[in-house]
Scaffold this motif. Structure first.
Motif, mmCIF file in Angstrom:
data_model
loop_
_atom_site.group_PDB
_atom_site.id
_atom_site.type_symbol
_atom_site.label_atom_id
_atom_site.label_comp_id
_atom_site.label_asym_id
_atom_site.label_seq_id
_atom_site.Cartn_x
_atom_site.Cartn_y
_atom_site.Cartn_z
ATOM 1 N N ASP A 24 0.829 -1.207 0.000
ATOM 2 C CA ASP A 24 0.000 0.000 0.000
ATOM 3 C C ASP A 24 0.862 1.254 0.000
ATOM 4 O O ASP A 24 0.578 2.217 -0.716
ATOM 5 C CB ASP A 24 -0.896 0.038 1.247
ATOM 6 N N ASP A 85 -4.074 -10.112 -2.002
ATOM 7 C CA ASP A 85 -4.018 -9.475 -0.680
ATOM 8 C C ASP A 85 -3.262 -10.303 0.352
ATOM 9 O O ASP A 85 -3.535 -10.230 1.549
ATOM 10 C CB ASP A 85 -5.424 -9.148 -0.168
ATOM 11 N N ALA A 111 -1.284 1.347 6.415
ATOM 12 C CA ALA A 111 -1.961 0.523 5.404
ATOM 13 C C ALA A 111 -3.238 1.218 4.967
ATOM 14 O O ALA A 111 -3.817 2.000 5.725
ATOM 15 C CB ALA A 111 -2.300 -0.857 5.975
ATOM 16 N N LYS A 112 -3.654 0.901 3.767
ATOM 17 C CA LYS A 112 -4.944 1.405 3.281
ATOM 18 C C LYS A 112 -6.061 0.560 3.882
ATOM 19 O O LYS A 112 -5.811 -0.474 4.499
ATOM 20 C CB LYS A 112 -4.979 1.359 1.752
ATOM 21 N N HIS A 114 -8.585 -2.090 4.292
ATOM 22 C CA HIS A 114 -8.900 -3.435 3.827
ATOM 23 C C HIS A 114 -9.922 -3.993 4.810
ATOM 24 O O HIS A 114 -9.728 -3.888 6.020
ATOM 25 C CB HIS A 114 -7.649 -4.320 3.802
#
Length: 180
Positions: A24, A85, A111-112, A114
Motif C-alpha cells: 500500500d 491481498d 496501510a490502506k 482493507h
C-alpha cells in the motif's frame, strides 16, 4: 462524511509496534531509511507515546536491501505470496498474534483500508487497545522522501475511529528522555 478534528490526549510508556504494508505504502527508492525510525519515534513521543518502538514491514514492493532495512531498525517479513491481498492477510495475522502478548502495547498501522484488517482493528479498539493510523500522503512510490521530519509523521497520524493524538500535558507519571 467530515473528518473528525477532535484531539485525544495520551501519555503511555507501553511499547508501540508499527505494522507497515509496503504494497500500500512502499518506502520510496530515494527515501533516507535512517530518518524513518527516529522520526516516527520522536513523533510518537510528541503525541504522548514514550515506550519502545518496533517497526515491522510486510509486502513485496521492496525498493531497499533487506540488510539496509534491518540497519534502519525496520524488520522485514518476507513471507508474503504475490497477489490476492496476501500481504494484508499476513500483516493482519501478525497483529492478531500480538494479542497473546502478556504486556500492554500500542498499535500503529501504515496501510490502506482493507475489510479484514479494519475488522481486526475495530476488535482491538473494542478491547481498549490504542490503535493509530499513519497514512502517508499520495503515492509513496513516486515520492523522493517519506516522513522527512517529525511533524510530517504527526500530521499523517490519526487515532483509529477518529481524532488526533496529542501529548497529555506534563503527566508526571511518565518520564521521557526525548520530552524531558
Amino acid at each position: 462524511m467530515g473528518e473528525d478534528l477532535s484531539t485525544i490526549e495520551f501519555s503511555s510508556k507501553d511499547e508501540t509496534v508499527v505494522f507497515w504494508n509496503l504494497e500500500d505504502y512502499p518506502i520510496p527508492r530515494g527515501a533516507s531509511l535512517d530518518l524513518i525510525y527516529p522520526n516516527i519515534e520522536s513523533a510518537l513521543h510528541k503525541m504522548g507515546f514514550h515506550g519502545h518502538l518496533s517497526i515491522m514491514a510486510f509486502g513485496d514492493k521492496l525498493y531497499h536491501d533487506i540488510d539496509a532495512l534491518s540497519m534502519a531498525n525496520i524488520a522485514y517479513d518476507p513471507e508474503v505470496s504475490p497477489g490476492d491481498d496476501s500481504c494484508v492477510w499476513r500483516m493482519t495475522a501478525e497483529i492478531v498474534s500480538f494479542l497473546a502478548v502478556s504486556f500492554p502495547m500500542n498499535y500503529m498501522v501504515v496501510a490502506k483500508q482493507h475489510p479484514e484488517l479494519y475488522r481486526v482493528l475495530h476488535c482491538l479498539k473494542s478491547r481498549n487497545q490504542i490503535v493509530l493510523l499513519l497514512e502517508p500522503p499520495g503515492d509513496t512510490a513516486q515520492q523522493d522522501t517519506l516522513f522527512p521530519c517529525v511533524d510530517s509523521v504527526v500530521d499523517c497520524t490519526n487515532v483509529f475511529g477518529g481524532g488526533k493524538p496529542i501529548h497529555a500535558l506534563r503527566d508526571n507519571r511518565v518520564y521521557c528522555y526525548l520530552c524531558g
